[in-house]
Design a protein around this motif. Structure first.
Motif, PDB file in Angstrom:
ATOM      1  N   LEU A 153       0.827  -1.213   0.000  1.00 10.06           N
ATOM      2  CA  LEU A 153       0.000   0.000   0.000  1.00 10.06           C
ATOM      3  C   LEU A 153       0.857   1.256   0.000  1.00 10.06           C
ATOM      4  CD1 LEU A 153      -3.109  -0.315   2.357  1.00 10.06           C
ATOM      5  CD2 LEU A 153      -3.056   0.041  -0.119  1.00 10.06           C
ATOM      6  N   LEU A 154       1.952   1.229   0.765  1.00 10.43           N
ATOM      7  CA  LEU A 154       2.861   2.383   0.789  1.00 10.43           C
ATOM      8  C   LEU A 154       3.392   2.665  -0.614  1.00 10.43           C
ATOM      9  CD1 LEU A 154       4.637   4.533   2.126  1.00 10.43           C
ATOM     10  CD2 LEU A 154       6.245   2.722   2.748  1.00 10.43           C
ATOM     11  N   ARG A 163       0.164   8.538  -7.558  1.00 15.30           N
ATOM     12  CA  ARG A 163      -0.534   8.086  -6.353  1.00 15.30           C
ATOM     13  C   ARG A 163      -1.747   7.259  -6.762  1.00 15.30           C
ATOM     14  NH1 ARG A 163      -0.823  12.601  -4.244  1.00 15.30           N
ATOM     15  NH2 ARG A 163       0.910  12.432  -2.799  1.00 15.30           N
ATOM     16  N   ILE A 164      -1.832   6.041  -6.253  1.00 14.24           N
ATOM     17  CA  ILE A 164      -2.901   5.123  -6.644  1.00 14.24           C
ATOM     18  C   ILE A 164      -3.727   4.747  -5.422  1.00 14.24           C
ATOM     19  CG2 ILE A 164      -3.419   2.837  -7.589  1.00 14.24           C
ATOM     20  CD1 ILE A 164      -0.764   3.091  -9.179  1.00 14.24           C
ATOM     21  N   ILE A 165      -5.041   4.945  -5.522  1.00 14.20           N
ATOM     22  CA  ILE A 165      -5.972   4.537  -4.470  1.00 14.20           C
ATOM     23  C   ILE A 165      -6.617   3.234  -4.924  1.00 14.20           C
ATOM     24  CG2 ILE A 165      -7.865   5.273  -2.984  1.00 14.20           C
ATOM     25  CD1 ILE A 165      -5.547   7.286  -3.132  1.00 14.20           C
ATOM     26  N   HIS A 166      -6.481   2.188  -4.130  1.00 14.29           N
ATOM     27  CA  HIS A 166      -6.968   0.874  -4.556  1.00 14.29           C
ATOM     28  C   HIS A 166      -8.493   0.802  -4.551  1.00 14.29           C
ATOM     29  CE1 HIS A 166      -7.842  -3.446  -4.418  1.00 14.29           C
ATOM     30  NE2 HIS A 166      -6.652  -3.627  -4.968  1.00 14.29           N
ATOM     31  N   ARG A 167      -9.128   1.253  -3.489  1.00 13.23           N
ATOM     32  CA  ARG A 167     -10.579   1.347  -3.303  1.00 13.23           C
ATOM     33  C   ARG A 167     -11.291   0.009  -3.078  1.00 13.23           C
ATOM     34  NH1 ARG A 167     -14.042   5.378  -6.815  1.00 13.23           N
ATOM     35  NH2 ARG A 167     -13.391   4.107  -8.569  1.00 13.23           N
ATOM     36  N   ASP A 168     -10.593  -1.106  -3.108  1.00 12.14           N
ATOM     37  CA  ASP A 168     -11.271  -2.375  -2.809  1.00 12.14           C
ATOM     38  C   ASP A 168     -10.314  -3.321  -2.092  1.00 12.14           C
ATOM     39  OD1 ASP A 168     -13.461  -4.039  -2.699  1.00 12.14           O
ATOM     40  OD2 ASP A 168     -13.189  -4.873  -4.702  1.00 12.14           O
ATOM     41  N   LEU A 169      -9.593  -2.792  -1.110  1.00 17.78           N
ATOM     42  CA  LEU A 169      -8.663  -3.618  -0.341  1.00 17.78           C
ATOM     43  C   LEU A 169      -9.459  -4.502   0.618  1.00 17.78           C
ATOM     44  CD1 LEU A 169      -5.533  -3.944   0.177  1.00 17.78           C
ATOM     45  CD2 LEU A 169      -5.919  -2.534   2.203  1.00 17.78           C
ATOM     46  N   LYS A 170      -9.277  -5.803   0.506  1.00 17.46           N
ATOM     47  CA  LYS A 170      -9.983  -6.765   1.358  1.00 17.46           C
ATOM     48  C   LYS A 170      -9.236  -8.087   1.320  1.00 17.46           C
ATOM     49  CE  LYS A 170     -13.112  -7.872  -2.478  1.00 17.46           C
ATOM     50  NZ  LYS A 170     -14.521  -7.945  -2.907  1.00 17.46           N
ATOM     51  N   ALA A 171      -9.628  -9.013   2.208  1.00 19.46           N
ATOM     52  CA  ALA A 171      -8.890 -10.270   2.358  1.00 19.46           C
ATOM     53  C   ALA A 171      -8.856 -11.087   1.071  1.00 19.46           C
ATOM     54  CB  ALA A 171      -9.494 -11.088   3.496  1.00 19.46           C
ATOM     55  N   ASN A 306      -0.811   8.018   7.607  1.00 16.61           N
ATOM     56  CA  ASN A 306      -0.566   7.561   6.248  1.00 16.61           C
ATOM     57  C   ASN A 306       0.210   6.243   6.318  1.00 16.61           C
ATOM     58  OD1 ASN A 306       2.150   8.292   6.735  1.00 16.61           O
ATOM     59  ND2 ASN A 306       1.809  10.336   5.905  1.00 16.61           N
ATOM     60  N   MET A 307       0.383   5.586   5.180  1.00 18.92           N
ATOM     61  CA  MET A 307       0.974   4.248   5.201  1.00 18.92           C
ATOM     62  C   MET A 307       2.459   4.268   5.550  1.00 18.92           C
ATOM     63  SD  MET A 307      -1.453   2.156   5.015  1.00 18.92           S
ATOM     64  CE  MET A 307      -0.339   0.754   5.163  1.00 18.92           C
ATOM     65  N   SER A 308       3.155   5.361   5.269  1.00 23.10           N
ATOM     66  CA  SER A 308       4.565   5.429   5.670  1.00 23.10           C
ATOM     67  C   SER A 308       4.665   5.399   7.200  1.00 23.10           C
ATOM     68  CB  SER A 308       5.245   6.676   5.097  1.00 23.10           C
ATOM     69  OG  SER A 308       4.580   7.849   5.508  1.00 23.10           O
TER      70      SER A 308
END
Length: 356
Positions: A153-154, A163-171, A306-308
């Motif tokens: 994600l970082l 900069r990329i937003i995934h929008r569907d992060l899940k298992a 943030n992810m960092s």
């Protein structure tokens, strides 16, 4: 409808601008339909690995014995050429050990397919939500998976060219290779930001309820911090072995987030931990991960790290800031319920947000 069309055109224009100057070195192999048919034994049901929002995914073996995963766009899928193009153009230039690698594509006749590296251990949900398979994942492996997802994600948020937003992060979108290394997959819903842009809004909320940040699910506002919220949910699921959606406690009808926060406030956080990893867990690491998940789940996006910062917190022993009250628990009472509204296969349920 006009709003949806305008948004789709804007996203495609941004992608096209990104690719325009790089088309010469975009060397993504084309696979013929005949090659894919041969590799998958004509899309044999025995080779079917699963089904996602796009359509079915098949295992294949090329003539050189290389194993592949073929994502075949369903003709009846609500996610069409735009999402297919989105994933091809985004992933083609992304190279990171914690992102699934796109090997090529096939567009022939009515067929549209993406060819990926094959992940022999399937997806994270295959393990953590199954009591028998979960025994494979001791604490050390779970912690490595958490850290790998955070690094992926970082990279998307800060270290890739845009900069990329995934929008569907899940298992189910975390795939596991032969050594159980996690790789983020499924970029059909991703959005890219150029320059100094940090957030956007949409009239078309996509993704999976249960992982969505409140500002996105309710108002369509998304940013890197909405991915951070999804990571917080994923963290709780890895720790507990339970799904956020549908995992209501019999005594107080709270979902996973509500249960975790209740136990945290009662100073009994370890009661949340999956029994499969109890014997192997390092208590300080478990408590730290739980603490980080609450920081990621803050109600207001500006309060989330943030992810960092998340990556640093995972690998540090320095004190963490205290999380604010999460602002809401989610109970069983449903205000709105409608089927087949989500981009994922899950039902959509907007649940009552109860202020605390």
């Amino acid at each position: 409808m006009r709003h949806l069309y305008a948004e789709k055109m804007m996203n495609n224009e941004m992608i096209d601008q990104h690719i325009e100057g790089q088309s010469e070195d975009l060397e993504l192999p084309f696979f013929s339909l005949a090659t894919i048919i041969d590799a998958t034994n004509n899309f044999s049901s025995n080779n079917k690995l699963g089904e996602g929002g796009f359509g079915p995914v098949y295992k294949g073996t090329l003539t050189n014995k290389k194993e592949i995963a073929v994502k075949r766009l369903s003709r009846s899928s609500s996610q069409g050429l735009s999402e297919f193009k989105n994933e091809v153009l985004l992933i083609a230039k992304l190279q990171h050990r914690n992102l699934v690698r796109l090997l090529g594509y096939c567009i022939e006749g009515e067929e549209k397919m993406l060819i990926y590296e094959y992940m022999p251990n399937r997806s994270l949900d295959f393990f953590i939500f199954d009591q028998r398979r979960a025994n494979v994942l001791g604490w050390s492996m779970r912690f490595d998976i958490i850290c790998g997802i955070a690094r992926g994600l970082l990279y998307l948020h800060e270290d890739s060219s845009l900069r990329i937003i995934h929008r569907d992060l899940k298992a189910s979108n975390i795939l596991l290779d032969s050594k159980m290394n996690p790789k983020i997959s499924d970029f059909g819903m991703a959005r890219i930001f150029g320059g100094d842009q940090t957030e956007g809004n949409t009239n078309r909320v996509v993704g999976t309820y249960g992982y969505m940040a409140p500002e996105y699910a309710i108002d369509g506002l998304f940013s890197v911090k909405s991915d951070v919220f999804s990571f917080g949910i994923l963290l709780l699921e890895i720790l507990s072995g339970k799904k956020n959606r549908g995992s209501f406690h019999q005594d107080h009808s709270l979902n996973l987030v509500g249960q975790a926060w209740k136990l945290w406030k009662e100073k009994m956080p370890l009661k949340l931990i999956d029994t499969c990893s109890e014997d192997s867990c390092i208590l300080l690491e478990v408590e730290r991960c739980l603490h980080i998940s609450f920081l990621c789940l803050q109600q207001h996006h500006e309060d989330r790290p943030n992810m960092s910062s998340v990556v640093m917190m995972l690998h540090s022993e320095s004190p963490l800031p205290e999380p604010k009250d999460l602002g809401f628990f989610v109970g069983k009472k449903s205000l709105v319920s409608s089927k087949n509204q989500s981009s994922s296969t899950n039902e959509v349920t907007i649940t009552l947000l109860e202020a605390r």
